[in-house]
Design an enzyme around this catalytic site. Structure first.
Site, PDB file in Angstrom:
ATOM      1  N   SER A 149       0.859  -1.201   0.000  1.00 28.70           N
ATOM      2  CA  SER A 149       0.000   0.000   0.000  1.00 28.70           C
ATOM      3  C   SER A 149       0.885   1.237   0.000  1.00 28.70           C
ATOM      4  CB  SER A 149      -0.882   0.011   1.246  1.00 28.70           C
ATOM      5  OG  SER A 149      -1.522   1.266   1.388  1.00 28.70           O
ATOM      6  N   TYR A 163      -2.775  -0.552  10.234  1.00 27.99           N
ATOM      7  CA  TYR A 163      -2.699  -0.795   8.790  1.00 27.99           C
ATOM      8  C   TYR A 163      -1.368  -0.304   8.221  1.00 27.99           C
ATOM      9  CZ  TYR A 163      -4.149  -1.183   3.916  1.00 27.99           C
ATOM     10  OH  TYR A 163      -4.230  -1.531   2.592  1.00 27.99           O
TER      11      TYR A 163
HETATM   12  N1  LIG Z   1      -8.769  -1.013  -1.821  1.00 29.25           N
HETATM   13  C1  LIG Z   1      -7.762  -0.188  -1.576  1.00 29.25           C
HETATM   14  O1  LIG Z   1      -7.902   1.043  -1.651  1.00 29.25           O
HETATM   15  C2  LIG Z   1      -6.407  -0.754  -1.227  1.00 29.25           C
HETATM   16  C3  LIG Z   1      -5.315   0.129  -1.172  1.00 29.25           C
HETATM   17  C4  LIG Z   1      -4.077  -0.368  -0.868  1.00 29.25           C
HETATM   18  C5  LIG Z   1      -3.910  -1.712  -0.595  1.00 29.25           C
HETATM   19  N2  LIG Z   1      -4.981  -2.542  -0.630  1.00 29.25           N
HETATM   20  C6  LIG Z   1      -4.750  -3.949  -0.331  1.00 29.25           C
HETATM   21  O2  LIG Z   1      -5.291  -4.742  -1.354  1.00 29.25           O
HETATM   22  C7  LIG Z   1      -5.523  -6.057  -0.859  1.00 29.25           C
HETATM   23  C8  LIG Z   1      -6.875  -6.531  -1.333  1.00 29.25           C
HETATM   24  O3  LIG Z   1      -7.883  -5.737  -0.753  1.00 29.25           O
HETATM   25  P1  LIG Z   1      -9.166  -5.218  -1.563  1.00 29.25           P
HETATM   26  O4  LIG Z   1      -9.103  -3.747  -1.541  1.00 29.25           O
HETATM   27  O5  LIG Z   1      -9.295  -5.933  -2.825  1.00 29.25           O
HETATM   28  O6  LIG Z   1     -10.310  -5.615  -0.499  1.00 29.25           O
HETATM   29  P2  LIG Z   1     -11.528  -6.642  -0.584  1.00 29.25           P
HETATM   30  O7  LIG Z   1     -12.111  -6.636   0.784  1.00 29.25           O
HETATM   31  O8  LIG Z   1     -12.417  -6.308  -1.729  1.00 29.25           O
HETATM   32  O9  LIG Z   1     -10.829  -8.044  -0.862  1.00 29.25           O
HETATM   33  C9  LIG Z   1     -10.008  -8.652   0.120  1.00 29.25           C
HETATM   34  C10 LIG Z   1     -10.227 -10.166   0.096  1.00 29.25           C
HETATM   35  O10 LIG Z   1      -9.331 -10.729   1.065  1.00 29.25           O
HETATM   36  C11 LIG Z   1     -10.048 -11.703   1.825  1.00 29.25           C
HETATM   37  N3  LIG Z   1      -9.445 -11.839   3.145  1.00 29.25           N
HETATM   38  C12 LIG Z   1      -9.418 -10.915   4.146  1.00 29.25           C
HETATM   39  N4  LIG Z   1      -8.848 -11.437   5.223  1.00 29.25           N
HETATM   40  C13 LIG Z   1      -8.499 -12.708   4.927  1.00 29.25           C
HETATM   41  C14 LIG Z   1      -7.899 -13.752   5.664  1.00 29.25           C
HETATM   42  N5  LIG Z   1      -7.557 -13.606   6.949  1.00 29.25           N
HETATM   43  N6  LIG Z   1      -7.674 -14.928   5.040  1.00 29.25           N
HETATM   44  C15 LIG Z   1      -8.038 -15.108   3.746  1.00 29.25           C
HETATM   45  N7  LIG Z   1      -8.656 -14.168   3.011  1.00 29.25           N
HETATM   46  C16 LIG Z   1      -8.881 -12.976   3.604  1.00 29.25           C
HETATM   47  C17 LIG Z   1     -11.465 -11.163   1.909  1.00 29.25           C
HETATM   48  O11 LIG Z   1     -12.410 -12.194   2.206  1.00 29.25           O
HETATM   49  C18 LIG Z   1     -11.653 -10.567   0.522  1.00 29.25           C
HETATM   50  O12 LIG Z   1     -12.190 -11.502  -0.388  1.00 29.25           O
HETATM   51  C19 LIG Z   1      -5.379  -5.945   0.665  1.00 29.25           C
HETATM   52  O13 LIG Z   1      -4.128  -6.461   1.051  1.00 29.25           O
HETATM   53  C20 LIG Z   1      -5.440  -4.464   0.924  1.00 29.25           C
HETATM   54  O14 LIG Z   1      -4.757  -4.094   2.083  1.00 29.25           O
HETATM   55  C21 LIG Z   1      -6.230  -2.099  -0.942  1.00 29.25           C
END
Ligand SMILES: NC(=O)c1ccc[n+]([C@@H]2O[C@H](COP(=O)([O-])OP(=O)(O)OC[C@H]3O[C@@H](n4cnc5c(N)ncnc54)[C@H](O)[C@@H]3O)[C@@H](O)[C@H]2O)c1
Length: 269
Positions: A149, A163
Protein backbone atom coordinates in the site's frame (compact mmCIF):
# COMPACT_ATOMS: atom_id res chain seq x y z
CA UNK A 1 -1.02 -14.15 -30.12
CA UNK A 2 -0.08 -16.72 -27.49
CA UNK A 3 -1.56 -16.03 -24.09
CA UNK A 4 0.83 -14.87 -21.37
CA UNK A 5 -0.01 -17.55 -18.80
CA UNK A 6 -1.00 -20.62 -20.79
CA UNK A 7 -0.03 -23.74 -18.84
CA UNK A 8 0.86 -21.73 -15.73
CA UNK A 9 -0.71 -22.50 -12.35
CA UNK A 10 -1.25 -19.23 -10.51
CA UNK A 11 -2.19 -18.84 -6.85
CA UNK A 12 -4.19 -15.81 -5.63
CA UNK A 13 -5.03 -15.02 -1.99
CA UNK A 14 -7.95 -12.73 -1.23
CA UNK A 15 -9.31 -13.94 -4.56
CA UNK A 16 -13.02 -13.63 -3.79
CA UNK A 17 -13.21 -9.85 -4.04
CA UNK A 18 -11.65 -6.59 -5.18
CA UNK A 19 -8.06 -6.54 -6.36
CA UNK A 20 -7.48 -10.30 -6.04
CA UNK A 21 -10.62 -11.11 -8.00
CA UNK A 22 -9.73 -8.65 -10.76
CA UNK A 23 -6.30 -10.27 -11.06
CA UNK A 24 -7.84 -13.77 -11.05
CA UNK A 25 -10.18 -12.78 -13.89
CA UNK A 26 -7.39 -11.27 -15.97
CA UNK A 27 -5.04 -14.21 -15.46
CA UNK A 28 -7.84 -16.58 -16.47
CA UNK A 29 -8.15 -14.57 -19.69
CA UNK A 30 -4.39 -15.03 -20.14
CA UNK A 31 -4.81 -18.80 -19.91
CA UNK A 32 -3.69 -19.47 -16.31
CA UNK A 33 -4.96 -22.39 -14.23
CA UNK A 34 -6.19 -20.69 -11.07
CA UNK A 35 -5.68 -21.63 -7.43
CA UNK A 36 -7.95 -19.28 -5.50
CA UNK A 37 -7.67 -18.83 -1.72
CA UNK A 38 -10.00 -16.81 0.52
CA UNK A 39 -11.59 -17.08 3.95
CA UNK A 40 -15.02 -16.14 2.55
CA UNK A 41 -16.22 -19.55 1.36
CA UNK A 42 -19.52 -18.33 -0.10
CA UNK A 43 -18.09 -15.53 -2.23
CA UNK A 44 -15.11 -17.66 -3.23
CA UNK A 45 -17.36 -20.40 -4.60
CA UNK A 46 -19.61 -17.87 -6.39
CA UNK A 47 -16.62 -16.33 -8.13
CA UNK A 48 -15.15 -19.73 -9.00
CA UNK A 49 -18.43 -20.77 -10.63
CA UNK A 50 -18.48 -17.55 -12.67
CA UNK A 51 -14.87 -18.03 -13.78
CA UNK A 52 -15.49 -21.65 -14.77
CA UNK A 53 -18.51 -20.54 -16.83
CA UNK A 54 -16.02 -18.46 -18.83
CA UNK A 55 -13.86 -21.53 -19.42
CA UNK A 56 -11.29 -21.12 -16.64
CA UNK A 57 -9.73 -24.01 -14.73
CA UNK A 58 -10.23 -23.12 -11.06
CA UNK A 59 -9.35 -24.79 -7.77
CA UNK A 60 -10.62 -23.17 -4.56
CA UNK A 61 -9.26 -23.36 -1.03
CA UNK A 62 -10.97 -21.81 1.98
CA UNK A 63 -8.32 -20.56 4.38
CA UNK A 64 -7.89 -17.87 7.00
CA UNK A 65 -4.31 -16.82 6.29
CA UNK A 66 -3.90 -15.49 9.85
CA UNK A 67 -4.04 -19.09 11.08
CA UNK A 68 -0.64 -20.71 10.47
CA UNK A 69 -1.98 -24.24 10.85
CA UNK A 70 -4.64 -23.64 8.21
CA UNK A 71 -2.03 -22.18 5.88
CA UNK A 72 0.27 -25.19 6.36
CA UNK A 73 -2.58 -27.62 5.70
CA UNK A 74 -4.02 -25.78 2.70
CA UNK A 75 -0.63 -25.17 1.05
CA UNK A 76 0.13 -28.90 1.43
CA UNK A 77 -3.11 -29.61 -0.47
CA UNK A 78 -2.18 -27.03 -3.11
CA UNK A 79 1.20 -28.75 -3.48
CA UNK A 80 -0.52 -32.07 -4.16
CA UNK A 81 -2.26 -30.47 -7.16
CA UNK A 82 0.99 -29.67 -8.96
CA UNK A 83 3.58 -26.92 -9.28
CA UNK A 84 2.78 -23.28 -8.59
CA UNK A 85 4.35 -20.94 -11.15
CA UNK A 86 3.10 -17.59 -9.91
CA UNK A 87 1.49 -16.23 -6.75
CA UNK A 88 -0.37 -13.03 -5.96
CA UNK A 89 -0.26 -12.72 -2.14
CA UNK A 90 -2.95 -10.13 -1.76
CA UNK A 91 -5.41 -10.98 1.05
CA UNK A 92 -5.78 -8.21 3.58
CA UNK A 93 -8.11 -6.02 5.61
CA UNK A 94 -8.20 -2.32 6.33
CA UNK A 95 -7.48 -0.68 9.66
CA UNK A 96 -10.95 0.84 10.26
CA UNK A 97 -9.84 3.48 12.81
CA UNK A 98 -8.09 6.33 10.97
CA UNK A 99 -5.88 8.63 13.06
CA UNK A 100 -8.21 11.52 12.21
CA UNK A 101 -10.89 9.97 14.40
CA UNK A 102 -10.92 9.83 18.20
CA UNK A 103 -10.90 5.99 18.14
CA UNK A 104 -7.82 6.11 15.96
CA UNK A 105 -5.73 8.31 18.26
CA UNK A 106 -2.92 6.72 20.28
CA UNK A 107 -4.82 7.16 23.55
CA UNK A 108 -7.78 5.18 22.28
CA UNK A 109 -6.41 2.93 19.54
CA UNK A 110 -7.73 -0.56 20.14
CA UNK A 111 -5.10 -3.20 20.87
CA UNK A 112 -7.54 -5.86 19.75
CA UNK A 113 -7.77 -4.12 16.36
CA UNK A 114 -3.99 -3.78 16.24
CA UNK A 115 -3.51 -7.54 16.71
CA UNK A 116 -6.29 -8.42 14.25
CA UNK A 117 -4.92 -6.23 11.45
CA UNK A 118 -1.29 -7.22 12.03
CA UNK A 119 -2.42 -10.85 12.34
CA UNK A 120 -3.94 -10.87 8.87
CA UNK A 121 -1.96 -8.31 6.88
CA UNK A 122 1.50 -9.13 8.22
CA UNK A 123 1.45 -12.55 9.94
CA UNK A 124 -0.89 -13.96 7.30
CA UNK A 125 1.25 -12.58 4.51
CA UNK A 126 4.38 -14.04 6.12
CA UNK A 127 2.84 -17.50 6.59
CA UNK A 128 1.66 -17.61 2.98
CA UNK A 129 5.00 -16.30 1.71
CA UNK A 130 6.84 -19.04 3.62
CA UNK A 131 4.70 -21.80 2.20
CA UNK A 132 4.60 -20.36 -1.33
CA UNK A 133 8.37 -19.98 -1.49
CA UNK A 134 8.74 -23.56 -0.21
CA UNK A 135 6.64 -24.79 -3.14
CA UNK A 136 8.70 -22.85 -5.66
CA UNK A 137 12.26 -23.35 -4.33
CA UNK A 138 12.74 -26.99 -5.40
CA UNK A 139 11.76 -26.10 -8.98
CA UNK A 140 14.20 -23.20 -9.16
CA UNK A 141 11.66 -20.76 -10.54
CA UNK A 142 8.63 -18.69 -9.58
CA UNK A 143 7.18 -15.22 -9.47
CA UNK A 144 5.51 -13.68 -6.45
CA UNK A 145 3.60 -10.41 -6.28
CA UNK A 146 2.54 -8.92 -2.97
CA UNK A 147 -0.15 -6.29 -2.37
CA UNK A 148 1.33 -3.56 -0.20
CA UNK A 149 0.00 0.00 0.00
CA UNK A 150 1.11 3.60 -0.45
CA UNK A 151 0.43 3.87 3.29
CA UNK A 152 3.38 1.51 3.77
CA UNK A 153 5.56 4.20 2.20
CA UNK A 154 4.26 7.48 3.56
CA UNK A 155 2.07 8.70 6.45
CA UNK A 156 -1.59 9.08 5.48
CA UNK A 157 -3.95 10.99 7.80
CA UNK A 158 -7.03 8.94 6.94
CA UNK A 159 -5.45 5.55 7.78
CA UNK A 160 -4.97 3.84 11.14
CA UNK A 161 -1.74 2.82 12.88
CA UNK A 162 -2.13 -0.94 12.52
CA UNK A 163 -2.70 -0.79 8.79
CA UNK A 164 0.29 1.44 8.01
CA UNK A 165 2.50 -0.68 10.25
CA UNK A 166 1.35 -3.87 8.56
CA UNK A 167 1.94 -2.58 5.05
CA UNK A 168 5.35 -1.00 5.78
CA UNK A 169 6.39 -4.36 7.23
CA UNK A 170 4.98 -6.24 4.24
CA UNK A 171 7.16 -4.12 1.93
CA UNK A 172 10.21 -4.79 4.13
CA UNK A 173 9.61 -8.54 4.30
CA UNK A 174 9.09 -8.77 0.54
CA UNK A 175 12.30 -6.86 -0.20
CA UNK A 176 14.19 -8.98 2.34
CA UNK A 177 12.81 -12.13 0.73
CA UNK A 178 14.00 -10.95 -2.70
CA UNK A 179 17.58 -11.31 -1.40
CA UNK A 180 17.07 -14.91 -0.30
CA UNK A 181 14.88 -16.03 -3.17
CA UNK A 182 16.99 -14.73 -6.07
CA UNK A 183 19.34 -17.70 -5.86
CA UNK A 184 16.35 -20.02 -6.26
CA UNK A 185 15.20 -18.26 -9.41
CA UNK A 186 12.24 -16.74 -7.60
CA UNK A 187 11.38 -13.07 -8.06
CA UNK A 188 9.19 -11.11 -5.65
CA UNK A 189 7.79 -7.61 -6.14
CA UNK A 190 5.30 -5.37 -4.34
CA UNK A 191 2.42 -3.46 -5.86
CA UNK A 192 1.54 -0.49 -3.64
CA UNK A 193 -1.97 0.69 -4.52
CA UNK A 194 -3.39 4.01 -3.43
CA UNK A 195 -7.20 4.21 -3.11
CA UNK A 196 -9.15 1.59 -5.06
CA UNK A 197 -12.87 0.88 -5.15
CA UNK A 198 -13.24 -2.58 -3.58
CA UNK A 199 -15.11 -4.15 -0.67
CA UNK A 200 -12.32 -3.39 1.81
CA UNK A 201 -14.41 -0.78 3.66
CA UNK A 202 -17.59 -2.87 3.36
CA UNK A 203 -19.99 -3.63 0.53
CA UNK A 204 -21.69 -0.19 0.52
CA UNK A 205 -20.03 2.52 -1.57
CA UNK A 206 -18.51 5.36 0.47
CA UNK A 207 -20.90 8.29 0.98
CA UNK A 208 -20.20 10.99 -1.66
CA UNK A 209 -18.87 13.52 0.87
CA UNK A 210 -16.38 10.99 2.25
CA UNK A 211 -15.32 9.88 -1.23
CA UNK A 212 -14.83 13.55 -2.15
CA UNK A 213 -12.37 14.01 0.75
CA UNK A 214 -10.31 11.07 -0.47
CA UNK A 215 -10.53 12.11 -4.11
CA UNK A 216 -9.26 15.60 -3.23
CA UNK A 217 -5.95 13.95 -2.37
CA UNK A 218 -5.66 12.17 -5.73
CA UNK A 219 -4.41 14.20 -8.71
CA UNK A 220 -6.45 12.05 -11.12
CA UNK A 221 -9.45 13.00 -8.96
CA UNK A 222 -10.95 9.56 -8.37
CA UNK A 223 -10.38 6.14 -6.85
CA UNK A 224 -8.80 3.46 -8.99
CA UNK A 225 -10.75 0.45 -10.23
CA UNK A 226 -9.22 -3.00 -9.53
CA UNK A 227 -8.73 -3.83 -13.23
CA UNK A 228 -6.36 -0.84 -13.39
CA UNK A 229 -3.83 -2.97 -11.47
CA UNK A 230 -4.12 -5.97 -13.77
CA UNK A 231 -1.51 -5.01 -16.33
CA UNK A 232 1.22 -4.47 -13.75
CA UNK A 233 0.40 -7.69 -11.89
CA UNK A 234 0.34 -9.56 -15.20
CA UNK A 235 3.76 -8.18 -16.11
CA UNK A 236 5.26 -9.04 -12.73
CA UNK A 237 3.88 -12.60 -12.79
CA UNK A 238 5.32 -13.41 -16.19
CA UNK A 239 8.68 -13.99 -17.84
CA UNK A 240 8.52 -10.50 -19.35
CA UNK A 241 9.67 -9.01 -16.04
CA UNK A 242 12.72 -11.28 -15.84
CA UNK A 243 15.05 -8.56 -14.42
CA UNK A 244 12.56 -7.22 -11.86
CA UNK A 245 12.77 -8.26 -8.23
CA UNK A 246 12.63 -6.50 -4.85
CA UNK A 247 10.71 -3.58 -6.35
CA UNK A 248 7.83 -1.58 -4.91
CA UNK A 249 5.56 -0.21 -7.64
CA UNK A 250 3.08 2.54 -6.80
CA UNK A 251 -0.29 2.73 -8.57
CA UNK A 252 -2.20 5.60 -6.96
CA UNK A 253 -3.51 8.12 -9.48
CA UNK A 254 -0.60 10.39 -8.51
CA UNK A 255 -1.56 10.65 -4.81
CA UNK A 256 2.01 10.10 -3.61
CA UNK A 257 3.27 13.25 -5.26
CA UNK A 258 1.24 15.34 -2.81
CA UNK A 259 3.09 16.50 0.26
CA UNK A 260 1.99 15.92 3.83
CA UNK A 261 1.17 19.65 4.03
CA UNK A 262 -1.33 19.27 1.20
CA UNK A 263 -2.94 16.42 3.10
CA UNK A 264 -3.12 18.30 6.40
CA UNK A 265 -6.65 19.55 5.84
CA UNK A 266 -8.06 16.12 5.18
CA UNK A 267 -10.66 15.09 7.77
CA UNK A 268 -12.74 11.96 7.83
CA UNK A 269 -15.76 13.59 9.43
N1 LIG B 1 -8.77 -1.01 -1.82
C1 LIG B 1 -7.76 -0.19 -1.58
O1 LIG B 1 -7.90 1.04 -1.65
C2 LIG B 1 -6.41 -0.75 -1.23
C3 LIG B 1 -5.32 0.13 -1.17
C4 LIG B 1 -4.08 -0.37 -0.87
C5 LIG B 1 -3.91 -1.71 -0.60
N2 LIG B 1 -4.98 -2.54 -0.63
C6 LIG B 1 -4.75 -3.95 -0.33
O2 LIG B 1 -5.29 -4.74 -1.35
C7 LIG B 1 -5.52 -6.06 -0.86
C8 LIG B 1 -6.87 -6.53 -1.33
O3 LIG B 1 -7.88 -5.74 -0.75
P1 LIG B 1 -9.17 -5.22 -1.56
O4 LIG B 1 -9.10 -3.75 -1.54
O5 LIG B 1 -9.29 -5.93 -2.83
O6 LIG B 1 -10.31 -5.61 -0.50
P2 LIG B 1 -11.53 -6.64 -0.58
O7 LIG B 1 -12.11 -6.64 0.78
O8 LIG B 1 -12.42 -6.31 -1.73
O9 LIG B 1 -10.83 -8.04 -0.86
C9 LIG B 1 -10.01 -8.65 0.12
C10 LIG B 1 -10.23 -10.17 0.10
O10 LIG B 1 -9.33 -10.73 1.06
C11 LIG B 1 -10.05 -11.70 1.83
N3 LIG B 1 -9.45 -11.84 3.15
C12 LIG B 1 -9.42 -10.92 4.15
N4 LIG B 1 -8.85 -11.44 5.22
C13 LIG B 1 -8.50 -12.71 4.93
C14 LIG B 1 -7.90 -13.75 5.66
N5 LIG B 1 -7.56 -13.61 6.95
N6 LIG B 1 -7.67 -14.93 5.04
C15 LIG B 1 -8.04 -15.11 3.75
N7 LIG B 1 -8.66 -14.17 3.01
C16 LIG B 1 -8.88 -12.98 3.60
C17 LIG B 1 -11.47 -11.16 1.91
O11 LIG B 1 -12.41 -12.19 2.21
C18 LIG B 1 -11.65 -10.57 0.52
O12 LIG B 1 -12.19 -11.50 -0.39
C19 LIG B 1 -5.38 -5.94 0.67
O13 LIG B 1 -4.13 -6.46 1.05
C20 LIG B 1 -5.44 -4.46 0.92
O14 LIG B 1 -4.76 -4.09 2.08
C21 LIG B 1 -6.23 -2.10 -0.94
Amino acid sequence: MEKLLTGRRVLVTGAASGIGLAYARSSAREGADLVLVDRDDVRLEEQAVALREHGATVETFVCDIADAEQVDRVWAEIDEGGAVDGAFLNAGVNGTAPIRTVEGELDHASRELWHRVIGINLDGFFFTLQRTAALMKPRGRGQIVVTGSTSGIRAEPLIGYAYVASKAAVHAVARQASLELAKYGIRINVIAPGSFRTNIAGPAPAPPEKAAVWNAGIPLGRHGEPPELEALAALLISDRSSFMTGGVYVVDGGASVLTQVTMEGMQVS
